[in-house]
Design a protein around this motif. Structure first.
Motif, PDB file in Angstrom:
ATOM      1  N   TRP A 212      38.131  84.060  -1.563  1.00 46.39           N
ATOM      2  CA  TRP A 212      37.992  83.569  -0.187  1.00 46.39           C
ATOM      3  C   TRP A 212      36.739  84.188   0.460  1.00 46.39           C
ATOM      4  N   ASP A 213      35.588  83.714   0.063  1.00 43.79           N
ATOM      5  CA  ASP A 213      34.338  84.281   0.591  1.00 43.79           C
ATOM      6  C   ASP A 213      34.199  84.070   2.101  1.00 43.79           C
ATOM      7  N   TRP A 214      34.807  82.985   2.619  1.00 45.44           N
ATOM      8  CA  TRP A 214      34.711  82.665   4.039  1.00 45.44           C
ATOM      9  C   TRP A 214      35.454  83.671   4.919  1.00 45.44           C
ATOM     10  N   LEU A 215      36.379  84.444   4.300  1.00 43.78           N
ATOM     11  CA  LEU A 215      37.206  85.356   5.089  1.00 43.78           C
ATOM     12  C   LEU A 215      36.385  86.498   5.694  1.00 43.78           C
ATOM     13  N   ASP A 216      35.332  86.915   4.984  1.00 40.51           N
ATOM     14  CA  ASP A 216      34.522  88.052   5.465  1.00 40.51           C
ATOM     15  C   ASP A 216      33.855  87.739   6.808  1.00 40.51           C
ATOM     16  N   PRO A 217      33.130  86.637   6.969  1.00 41.05           N
ATOM     17  CA  PRO A 217      32.524  86.351   8.285  1.00 41.05           C
ATOM     18  C   PRO A 217      33.560  86.036   9.364  1.00 41.05           C
ATOM     19  N   PHE A 218      34.671  85.397   8.988  1.00 39.11           N
ATOM     20  CA  PHE A 218      35.700  85.124   9.992  1.00 39.11           C
ATOM     21  C   PHE A 218      36.319  86.421  10.516  1.00 39.11           C
ATOM     22  N   MET A 219      36.526  87.369   9.643  1.00 42.26           N
ATOM     23  CA  MET A 219      37.045  88.667  10.074  1.00 42.26           C
ATOM     24  C   MET A 219      36.022  89.390  10.950  1.00 42.26           C
TER      25      MET A 219
END
Length: 333
Positions: A212-219
Motif C-alpha cells: 500500500w504505497d499510497w498509505l504513506d502520503p495519506f498518513m
C-alpha cells in the motif's frame, strides 16, 4: 515622608516565579533533539538516504522551536527585575509559546506539501531503513516527552504579602487551572513529532507488507491535520493572554458580583472593570466604583476581594455620588 514609609507601599511586579523544572527539561530536550537531528542528517548524507535527510530536517524545526522555549525561560529570569516590564516578564514565555505554535503550523504545511508531492510523483521507499528512522525518532520523542512531563505541576510558587493602601489591594494564592504555556508548546512539538513517527511506522508497515504505497502520503496528511489542530489550540491560549482577552473569565464576573453584593446597602456599583493575566496563576484588576457611601475606602474593597487568591494586583478608584447623582468620571491620560 520617611523612606521606610514609602517602601511599605512598594513591591515587586514579578508575579510569576518561573518554572525551573520546566526550564531544565526544555533545555535538555532541546539538546537531545538537536543531537538526533544532526545524527539523522549526517547519516542521510553518508548513506544517501532521502528518508533520513527528510526526517532530520523535519526535526530541525522542532529543535528551533524548543530552543526558542528555552531562551524564553532564560530571558524571563534575566529581566525579572527590569522596571520597564510593568507586570513582570512572564509574557516573554507566552510569546515564545505563540511563536512555537506558528512553527507547528509551518511543520503541518510542509507535511501536507511533501505528502501531496509524493501522491503526485510516487518514489520508491526503502522500507527497512525508513522504519528504523521512524522508530529512532519515536524513541527519542518518547524520552523527551517523559522529561518534559516532569516540568508540569512542579512550578515554584512563592506568596509574598504586601502592605496595601492608596487604592491598591493585593492577594496572593494558587490557582492550578492555568499551566505553563511555554512548556506546553515544547511538549506539543515533542508529542507532534512522536505522533507523526507512529503514523509513519503504520504507513511504512502497510506499504512493506501489503504494497500500500499510497498509505504513506495519506498518513502524512493525517499527521499534518493533527499537528495543525494542536497548534490551533495553543494559538488560541497564547493569543488570549497576549491580547489581555480575559473579561469573559469567571473572575471578572465574581469581582463585580462580590462588590455589588457586599455594598448593596449604599447602592455601590462597578462602573469600570478591567481584568488581565500577569502570571500563570495570577491576575491583575483595575476597577472604578460609584457609591453613596461617604465612608467606603479602598481597603474595604481589598478585604472583600481577598477571597480571590489569584488576584495579585488590584487598583481601586472610588467616586462618590453627590445629591443622588454620580460624580463626574475621572479624567484619564
Amino acid at each position: 515622608m520617611h523612606t521606610h514609609d514609602l517602601a511599605r507601599w512598594q513591591h515587586s511586579h514579578q508575579f510569576d516565579q518561573g518554572n525551573p523544572a520546566g526550564a531544565r527539561g526544555t533545555r535538555l530536550v532541546m539538546w537531545i533533539t538537536a543531537a538526533a537531528m544532526l545524527l539523522e542528517i549526517g547519516a542521510g548524507w553518508w548513506f544517501n538516504s532521502m528518508a533520513l535527510l527528510a526526517d532530520g530536517w523535519h526535526m530541525s524545526s522542532h529543535a528551533v522551536a524548543l530552543g526558542l522555549s528555552a531562551f524564553a525561560y532564560t530571558a524571563a529570569r534575566r529581566y525579572a527585575r527590569d522596571p520597564r516590564f510593568a507586570f513582570g516578564t512572564w509574557k516573554i514565555e507566552v510569546l515564545a509559546g505563540f511563536a512555537s505554535a506558528l512553527f507547528l503550523i509551518g511543520v503541518a504545511v510542509l507535511m501536507v506539501a511533501a505528502s501531496i508531492e509524493r501522491l503526485w510523483t510516487p518514489a520508491p521507499i526503502h522500507y527497512r531503513e525508513a522504519i528504523a528512522v521512524a522508530g529512532l525518532g519515536l524513541l527519542v520523542n518518547l524520552v523527551c516527552a517523559r522529561l518534559l512531563s516532569h516540568g508540569h505541576g512542579h512550578h515554584d510558587h512563592h506568596g509574598h504579602a504586601h502592605p496595601v493602601g492608596h487604592g491598591h489591594a493585593h492577594a496572593h494564592g494558587h490557582d492550578p487551572a492555568h499551566g505553563d504555556l511555554n512548556l506546553r508548546s515544547a511538549y506539543l512539538h515533542v508529542v507532534a513529532d512522536a505522533a507523526t513517527s507512529v503514523l509513519a511506522i503504520v504507513a511504512l508497515l502497510g506499504g512493506w507488507l501489503y504494497g500500500w504505497d499510497w498509505l504513506d502520503p495519506f498518513m502524512g496528511i493525517a499527521g499534518a491535520a493533527l499537528v495543525a489542530w494542536w497548534a490551533k489550540g495553543l494559538l488560541a491560549q497564547t493569543t488570549r493572554v497576549l491580547l489581555d482577552r480575559e473579561m469573559d473569565h469567571p473572575l471578572a464576573g465574581e469581582i463585580r458580583h462580590d462588590i455589588e453584593a457586599a455594598f448593596a446597602s449604599s447602592h455601590t456599583r462597578v462602573a469600570d472593570l478591567h481584568v488581565w493575566r500577569v502570571g500563570r496563576e495570577a491576575y491583575a484588576s483595575a476597577l472604578t466604583l460609584v457609591t453613596h457611601d461617604a465612608a467606603l475606602q479602598p481597603n474595604d474593597v481589598r478585604h472583600r476581594l481577598a477571597v480571590h487568591s489569584e488576584l495579585r494586583h488590584l487598583t481601586v478608584e472610588i467616586q462618590r455620588c453627590a445629591d443622588g447623582h454620580s460624580a463626574k468620571p475621572p479624567q484619564r491620560a
